[in-house]
Structure formats: structure tokens, C-alpha cells
Design a protein around this motif. Structure first.
Motif, PDB file in Angstrom:
ATOM      1  N   GLY A  20     -16.688   7.464   4.176  1.00 38.21           N
ATOM      2  CA  GLY A  20     -17.081   7.445   5.585  1.00 38.21           C
ATOM      3  C   GLY A  20     -17.061   6.052   6.175  1.00 38.21           C
ATOM      4  O   GLY A  20     -17.404   5.077   5.516  1.00 38.21           O
ATOM      5  N   GLY A  21     -16.636   5.964   7.426  1.00 37.96           N
ATOM      6  CA  GLY A  21     -16.781   4.727   8.197  1.00 37.96           C
ATOM      7  C   GLY A  21     -15.837   3.601   7.819  1.00 37.96           C
ATOM      8  O   GLY A  21     -16.077   2.457   8.192  1.00 37.96           O
ATOM      9  N   LEU A  22     -14.771   3.901   7.080  1.00 33.83           N
ATOM     10  CA  LEU A  22     -13.866   2.823   6.672  1.00 33.83           C
ATOM     11  C   LEU A  22     -12.418   3.141   7.057  1.00 33.83           C
ATOM     12  O   LEU A  22     -11.488   2.904   6.280  1.00 33.83           O
ATOM     13  CB  LEU A  22     -13.961   2.595   5.152  1.00 33.83           C
ATOM     14  N   ASP A  23     -12.242   3.674   8.264  1.00 35.90           N
ATOM     15  CA  ASP A  23     -10.905   4.126   8.663  1.00 35.90           C
ATOM     16  C   ASP A  23      -9.859   3.014   8.644  1.00 35.90           C
ATOM     17  O   ASP A  23      -8.758   3.194   8.134  1.00 35.90           O
ATOM     18  CB  ASP A  23     -10.953   4.774  10.051  1.00 35.90           C
ATOM     19  N   GLU A  24     -10.227   1.873   9.189  1.00 35.22           N
ATOM     20  CA  GLU A  24      -9.272   0.758   9.234  1.00 35.22           C
ATOM     21  C   GLU A  24      -8.903   0.295   7.829  1.00 35.22           C
ATOM     22  O   GLU A  24      -7.737   0.057   7.517  1.00 35.22           O
ATOM     23  CB  GLU A  24      -9.912  -0.447   9.928  1.00 35.22           C
ATOM     24  N   GLN A  25      -9.943   0.152   6.991  1.00 33.84           N
ATOM     25  CA  GLN A  25      -9.722  -0.304   5.621  1.00 33.84           C
ATOM     26  C   GLN A  25      -8.856   0.695   4.860  1.00 33.84           C
ATOM     27  O   GLN A  25      -7.967   0.321   4.098  1.00 33.84           O
ATOM     28  CB  GLN A  25     -11.069  -0.481   4.905  1.00 33.84           C
ATOM     29  N   MET A  26      -9.119   1.971   5.119  1.00 30.08           N
ATOM     30  CA  MET A  26      -8.359   3.020   4.451  1.00 30.08           C
ATOM     31  C   MET A  26      -6.886   2.916   4.846  1.00 30.08           C
ATOM     32  O   MET A  26      -5.997   3.000   3.999  1.00 30.08           O
ATOM     33  CB  MET A  26      -8.916   4.371   4.902  1.00 30.08           C
ATOM     34  N   GLN A  27      -6.650   2.714   6.129  1.00 27.59           N
ATOM     35  CA  GLN A  27      -5.296   2.580   6.648  1.00 27.59           C
ATOM     36  C   GLN A  27      -4.562   1.430   5.959  1.00 27.59           C
ATOM     37  O   GLN A  27      -3.423   1.560   5.522  1.00 27.59           O
ATOM     38  CB  GLN A  27      -5.378   2.342   8.162  1.00 27.59           C
ATOM     39  N   GLU A  28      -5.252   0.308   5.847  1.00 24.90           N
ATOM     40  CA  GLU A  28      -4.631  -0.872   5.233  1.00 24.90           C
ATOM     41  C   GLU A  28      -4.339  -0.658   3.767  1.00 24.90           C
ATOM     42  O   GLU A  28      -3.285  -1.050   3.258  1.00 24.90           O
ATOM     43  CB  GLU A  28      -5.558  -2.087   5.375  1.00 24.90           C
ATOM     44  N   VAL A  29      -5.285  -0.041   3.068  1.00 26.12           N
ATOM     45  CA  VAL A  29      -5.089   0.220   1.646  1.00 26.12           C
ATOM     46  C   VAL A  29      -3.920   1.182   1.455  1.00 26.12           C
ATOM     47  O   VAL A  29      -3.085   0.993   0.573  1.00 26.12           O
ATOM     48  CB  VAL A  29      -6.378   0.788   1.005  1.00 26.12           C
ATOM     49  N   ARG A  30      -3.838   2.166   2.321  1.00 23.54           N
ATOM     50  CA  ARG A  30      -2.743   3.141   2.197  1.00 23.54           C
ATOM     51  C   ARG A  30      -1.390   2.463   2.372  1.00 23.54           C
ATOM     52  O   ARG A  30      -0.460   2.717   1.614  1.00 23.54           O
ATOM     53  CB  ARG A  30      -2.901   4.260   3.212  1.00 23.54           C
ATOM     54  N   GLU A  31      -1.305   1.609   3.394  1.00 20.93           N
ATOM     55  CA  GLU A  31      -0.056   0.902   3.650  1.00 20.93           C
ATOM     56  C   GLU A  31       0.373   0.042   2.471  1.00 20.93           C
ATOM     57  O   GLU A  31       1.536   0.017   2.092  1.00 20.93           O
ATOM     58  CB  GLU A  31      -0.252  -0.043   4.825  1.00 20.93           C
ATOM     59  N   THR A  32      -0.581  -0.683   1.917  1.00 18.02           N
ATOM     60  CA  THR A  32      -0.223  -1.647   0.878  1.00 18.02           C
ATOM     61  C   THR A  32      -0.099  -1.030  -0.503  1.00 18.02           C
ATOM     62  O   THR A  32       0.620  -1.548  -1.337  1.00 18.02           O
ATOM     63  CB  THR A  32      -1.260  -2.788   0.779  1.00 18.02           C
ATOM     64  N   VAL A  33      -0.821   0.044  -0.756  1.00 17.96           N
ATOM     65  CA  VAL A  33      -0.798   0.605  -2.103  1.00 17.96           C
ATOM     66  C   VAL A  33       0.003   1.892  -2.178  1.00 17.96           C
ATOM     67  O   VAL A  33       0.838   2.069  -3.065  1.00 17.96           O
ATOM     68  CB  VAL A  33      -2.241   0.834  -2.624  1.00 17.96           C
ATOM     69  N   GLU A  34      -0.230   2.762  -1.219  1.00 18.55           N
ATOM     70  CA  GLU A  34       0.427   4.062  -1.268  1.00 18.55           C
ATOM     71  C   GLU A  34       1.922   3.978  -0.989  1.00 18.55           C
ATOM     72  O   GLU A  34       2.734   4.559  -1.710  1.00 18.55           O
ATOM     73  CB  GLU A  34      -0.216   4.948  -0.205  1.00 18.55           C
ATOM     74  N   MET A  35       2.268   3.250   0.074  1.00 17.75           N
ATOM     75  CA  MET A  35       3.679   3.149   0.479  1.00 17.75           C
ATOM     76  C   MET A  35       4.589   2.684  -0.646  1.00 17.75           C
ATOM     77  O   MET A  35       5.604   3.320  -0.932  1.00 17.75           O
ATOM     78  CB  MET A  35       3.815   2.222   1.686  1.00 17.75           C
ATOM     79  N   PRO A  36       4.276   1.565  -1.300  1.00 16.31           N
ATOM     80  CA  PRO A  36       5.160   1.094  -2.375  1.00 16.31           C
ATOM     81  C   PRO A  36       5.227   2.057  -3.555  1.00 16.31           C
ATOM     82  O   PRO A  36       6.258   2.148  -4.220  1.00 16.31           O
ATOM     83  CB  PRO A  36       4.545  -0.233  -2.822  1.00 16.31           C
ATOM     84  N   LEU A  37       4.141   2.802  -3.807  1.00 16.06           N
ATOM     85  CA  LEU A  37       4.165   3.747  -4.923  1.00 16.06           C
ATOM     86  C   LEU A  37       5.005   4.968  -4.579  1.00 16.06           C
ATOM     87  O   LEU A  37       5.730   5.496  -5.410  1.00 16.06           O
ATOM     88  CB  LEU A  37       2.738   4.192  -5.291  1.00 16.06           C
ATOM     89  N   GLU A  38       4.901   5.406  -3.331  1.00 18.57           N
ATOM     90  CA  GLU A  38       5.588   6.644  -2.965  1.00 18.57           C
ATOM     91  C   GLU A  38       6.995   6.422  -2.420  1.00 18.57           C
ATOM     92  O   GLU A  38       7.842   7.282  -2.537  1.00 18.57           O
ATOM     93  CB  GLU A  38       4.724   7.439  -1.980  1.00 18.57           C
ATOM     94  N   HIS A  39       7.199   5.287  -1.782  1.00 18.59           N
ATOM     95  CA  HIS A  39       8.525   5.009  -1.201  1.00 18.59           C
ATOM     96  C   HIS A  39       9.041   3.625  -1.551  1.00 18.59           C
ATOM     97  O   HIS A  39       9.291   2.813  -0.661  1.00 18.59           O
ATOM     98  CB  HIS A  39       8.467   5.165   0.327  1.00 18.59           C
TER      99      HIS A  39
END
Ligand code: ATP
Length: 270
Positions: A20-39
């Protein structure tokens, strides 16, 4: 030794919806960690190296570990956690070996998210590196830096580190190419606390009058972990009273109790 200090979980069960309450942080983590792993191909096409790691910093109990676990869950990656404090006070050479093992286990279990909690324990500015203990910590950190620098060949491994002591970190660890993103994970604001109350009471049997807006305003300095503790304690009050429904009075009593406990611990939380 490996098993004792390293926690390995395949696709941990924390999801983004649990945070909860960490939307911006979540977005940043997704960009930096998820993107390179998935694409990974996107980075190849553009011709840049994917970010190697992110550093999460902020007070205890704000959701840093949860963020790392949620990314691992979302990408079906193995979550490998080690605490920096586990890497110190070891025999000579053991810290560096554990760091090597950590990356080795990640390589064997790709895709993987490595989470190093309390990274300040091995990467703090040292005032005096003459004592042997400090020299050993230095060696451990050098090993970590060298593993991080060799990231390109490493494949589908992302590194997330966390600290409560950002001010203590050795600048070497913050150099470009090591942690590409520094993400602050602060204590939640009132809205964040309200959402976290909702998350942690999802499975609770609540009386109609429980008012999360009021509770969120009352628990002004609470971290996410504090909010969770209030919810659990409120449930305990209901159980002691032989009720299955948790009331607003239970939450207020729980808040009061935890606030007093924090006072006696000379801890300023809550
Ligand atoms: P530390 O720095 O002490 O390691 P941390 O920031 O990694 O703390 P977590 O381990 O992620 O904190 O949080 C501890 C617990 O507190 C979580 O398991 C969760 O139950 C609750 N919690 C903390 N922050 C949040 C949040 N933003 N949303 C929902 N729950 C939270």
C-alpha cells in the motif's frame, strides 16, 4: 553455511496488491527490474545495457522487502535474500565466498532476483579500515562490487539492495553502473496508511463502525509494519474478549498498547 544465511524462495507469494501507498516506487521498481527480465530484447534493440540494480532506502518496515518479493513473484523469478549483517563477523574470506555463492545460486536458478538487505553492513563508509574485522568487511564489499560490475554476462539476474542508513553508504557502491536507480521508500502518508489498514484487514471479521480514515490519522508516524501490528493486536483484543468481530474500540486499544510498548522500548515509532 549457504542454507543458513541465504533464503531462497521460488516465486514468493507477495503481490503488488499487497503493498500500500508505494505506487511511484512500485512503478520504478517494475521498470528497472521487471522490464529487463521480461523483455531483454528491448534493451538489445535500443543498444543499451539494462539497469543492473536498484537500491531501496528508507526507514524500517516500510515495504522494501515486499517490493523485491513482489517483483520476483510477478516475473516468476527465484527470490534469493541475504542480509548484509550475515556477511560480517565471519572467518577470513567467508564473506567474499558467501557473496560469490549468492550470485552462483542466482545463476543456477535464473531468472532470479537477489535481495541484499542491510547492505550498509558491508558497504558503509569506513572511518578506520585498519582493524582486521574491517579489512574483512572491505574484502566482502570488493567481491560484491566485482560481481556487480560483471553483470552483463550474468543473464537474467537482477539485484535489489536495501538500507535504512543511506547516509552511511560508501560512495563506491553508488557509482554509475552499479545501482542505476536509488529509490526512496518513505513511511506512508495518511492515505497510504489507510490503504495499508485496508490491506491488512482484508481477511478480518470487522464490525461496521471501524473507520480507517480515523485510524490512519491517529497513527500518524506508523510504518506499514506498525499498521500491520495494530491490526494483529486489534484481533488479539477481540479474541481475549471472546468475540469473533473486531471493533473500532479494539483498534484504538491496539494502537494505544503498541504506542506504549514503543515508548518503553525508547523507540520513537508510532
Ligand atoms: P526492514 O528495513 O526492516 O527490512 P522493510 O522495509 O523491508 O523493512 P518489509 O519487510 O517489507 O519492510 O515490511 C514488513 C511487514 O510490514 C510486511 O511483511 C508487511 O506486512 C508490512 N508492510 C510494510 N510496508 C507495507 C506496505 N507499504 N504495505 C503493506 N504492508 C506493509
Amino acid at each position: 553455511v549457504r542454507a543458513r544465511v541465504m533464503q531462497v524462495e521460488h516465486s514468493p507469494d507477495v503481490t503488488y496488491a499487497d503493498i500500500g501507498g508505494l505506487d511511484e516506487q512500485m512503478q520504478e521498481v517494475r521498470e528497472t527490474v521487471e522490464m529487463p527480465l521480461e523483455h531483454p530484447e528491448m534493451f538489445e534493440d535500443v543498444g543499451i545495457n539494462p539497469p543492473s540494480g536498484v537500491l531501496l532506502y528508507g526507514p524500517p518496515g516500510t515495504g522494501k522487502t515486499m517490493l523485491a518479493k513482489a517483483v520476483a513473484n510477478e516475473t516468476d523469478a527465484t527470490f534469493i535474500k541475504m542480509a548484509g549483517s550475515e556477511l560480517v563477523h565471519k572467518f577470513i574470506g567467508e564473506g567474499a565466498k558467501l557473496v560469490r555463492d549468492l550470485f552462483e545460486v542466482a545463476r543456477e536458478n535464473q531468472p532470479a532476483v537477489i535481495f541484499i538487505d542491510e547492505i550498509d553492513a558491508i558497504a558503509s563508509k569506513r572511518t578506520d579500515s585498519k582493524t582486521s574485522g574491517d579489512a574483512e568487511v572491505q574484502r566482502t564489499m570488493m567481491q560484491l562490487l566485482s560481481e556487480m560490475d560483471g553483470f552483463d554476462e550474468r543473464g537474467e539476474i537482477r539485484l535489489i539492495a536495501a538500507t535504512n542508513r543511506f547516509d552511511m553508504l560508501d560512495p563506491a557502491i553508488l557509482r554509475p553502473g552499479r545501482f542505476d536507480r536509488l529509490i526512496e521508500v518513505p513511511k506512508p502518508d495518511s492515505m497510504g496508511r489507510e490503504i495499508i489498514f485496508q490491506i491488512h484487514t482484508r481477511r478480518m471479521n470487522l464490525a461496521g463502525e471501524v473507520d480507517f480514515t480515523e485510524l490512519a490519522e491517529l497513527a500518524a508516524d506508523a510504518s506499514g509494519a506498525d499498521v500491520k501490528a495494530i491490526c494483529t493486536e486489534a484481533g488479539m483484543f477481540a479474541i481475549r474478549d471472546d468475540r469473533t468481530e473486531v471493533t473500532m474500540a479494539d483498534f484504538l486499544a491496539a494502537y494505544e498498547k503498541l504506542r506504549q510498548d514503543a515508548d518503553t522500548d525508547a523507540d520513537d515509532s508510532l
